[in-house]
Design an enzyme around this catalytic site. Sequence first.
Site, mmCIF file in Angstrom:
data_model
loop_
_atom_site.group_PDB
_atom_site.id
_atom_site.type_symbol
_atom_site.label_atom_id
_atom_site.label_comp_id
_atom_site.label_asym_id
_atom_site.label_seq_id
_atom_site.Cartn_x
_atom_site.Cartn_y
_atom_site.Cartn_z
ATOM 1 N N SER A 138 1.208 2.973 5.021
ATOM 2 C CA SER A 138 2.054 3.609 6.040
ATOM 3 C C SER A 138 2.654 2.629 7.044
ATOM 4 O O SER A 138 3.217 3.050 8.056
ATOM 5 C CB SER A 138 1.289 4.701 6.791
ATOM 6 O OG SER A 138 0.878 5.720 5.897
ATOM 7 N N GLY B 292 0.789 -1.218 0.000
ATOM 8 C CA GLY B 292 0.000 0.000 0.000
ATOM 9 C C GLY B 292 0.827 1.277 0.000
ATOM 10 O O GLY B 292 2.062 1.259 0.077
ATOM 11 N N HIS B 293 0.127 2.411 -0.067
ATOM 12 C CA HIS B 293 0.776 3.716 -0.152
ATOM 13 C C HIS B 293 1.546 4.035 1.130
ATOM 14 O O HIS B 293 1.160 3.652 2.222
ATOM 15 C CB HIS B 293 -0.255 4.813 -0.442
ATOM 16 C CG HIS B 293 -1.306 4.948 0.613
ATOM 17 N ND1 HIS B 293 -2.382 4.109 0.701
ATOM 18 C CD2 HIS B 293 -1.444 5.831 1.628
ATOM 19 C CE1 HIS B 293 -3.146 4.468 1.712
ATOM 20 N NE2 HIS B 293 -2.591 5.506 2.301
ATOM 21 N N ASN B 294 2.676 4.708 0.953
ATOM 22 C CA ASN B 294 3.545 5.193 2.040
ATOM 23 C C ASN B 294 4.275 4.089 2.796
ATOM 24 O O ASN B 294 4.969 4.370 3.774
ATOM 25 C CB ASN B 294 2.764 6.023 3.074
ATOM 26 C CG ASN B 294 2.046 7.194 2.472
ATOM 27 O OD1 ASN B 294 2.432 7.701 1.424
ATOM 28 N ND2 ASN B 294 0.985 7.635 3.112
ATOM 29 N N VAL B 295 4.137 2.842 2.375
ATOM 30 C CA VAL B 295 4.819 1.750 3.064
ATOM 31 C C VAL B 295 6.325 1.886 2.892
ATOM 32 O O VAL B 295 6.810 2.287 1.831
ATOM 33 C CB VAL B 295 4.327 0.387 2.530
ATOM 34 C CG1 VAL B 295 5.216 -0.757 3.007
ATOM 35 C CG2 VAL B 295 2.880 0.146 2.945
#
EC number: 2.3.1.191
Length: 366
Positions: free
Chosen positions: A281, A261-264
């Site tokens: 995240s 997912g995003h920001n991982v």
Amino acid sequence: MTITLEDLARDLGARLWGDGALRITGAAEPADAAPAADGAARIAMAMSPKFAADLVPGAVALLSEGMDPQALGLAGAAIVARPRLAMAGVTRALDRGAEFPAGIHPSAVIDPSAEIGEGASIGPFVVIGPRVRLGGGARIGAHASIGAESVIGRDATIHAGVRIAHGVTAGERLIVQSGAVIGGDGFSFVTPEVSGIEEIRHTLGARSEIRDQHWVRIHSLGGVTLGDDVEIGANATIDRGTIRDTSVGSGTKIDSLVQVGHNVRIGRDCLLCGLAGVAGSARIGDRVVLAGHCGVNDNIFIGDDVIAGGASKIFTNVPAGRVVLGSPATRMETQLEINKAVRRLPRMAAQFAELQKTVARLMQKD
């Protein structure tokens, strides 16, 4: 691909036994490895006595230390201390790989502002966007696309049908299998008023009111950054970041059908196995292994050297070095005791029911 047994043994750091001039044309399971004929054979992966039982006399085999090739009637053998590592060397030596013809196919669409490194192979119907920088020796399969301003290091192998979006940065020796998508928008939405999801995060279930709500998109301004020697499996997806980049450290390997997912942030030399999912995240340390079908909650941290067993669901932070299993994930030894206790429940329930009947009979007598 053909290599002599002597050359293969030298490349593996193995001890050669028998006829080193035998030509190795491929690899086979022990039962399928025919005797060497005309000086050529497929090498049998017979690294334990269990597998060696299926060997045919006159075959060529990869054996582990302590096994006796003469007693097995072999024509030749490479004998190694760490068989699985040797198997990596054998497959590397014999792998012909996908065919990438030299040069740029005339059907490829390449923006004039893109920079293509020396010796690149670009297949049919590839699309390369504005200001892309593609390192030397890159191999791009048919129908792949690379979005604007993405930077891919040297010796990348990007198989057919891969989608690399805009603003993706990758180091050297990137490998991406067919159908993977790197840099799609993150799944990030908000409601004008406090949503039901936000409410139950605080109340853990209670809701004061159920009302209409609609979702407002939070756009993804970040990109994706991949280190050196990263491998991405078929149909895996890595979402771009909201403000900062989603990042994957050097040496990390991501299996097919994994979702990041995003920001991982994922550290170095991790393994994420098939169907694992990492929510937005989350932060993952170095050398972490997530076995198949693992799930990682958003906004948590997994420390270095953690190993999570198959189908583990990780909802809270995990300290470095821990081995976890289950849903919710706990220490593996704790989860195994829980599993044993669960299996005993039917018997315990039957015993309890019998005890209730006994107590009831005794009370009637009184």
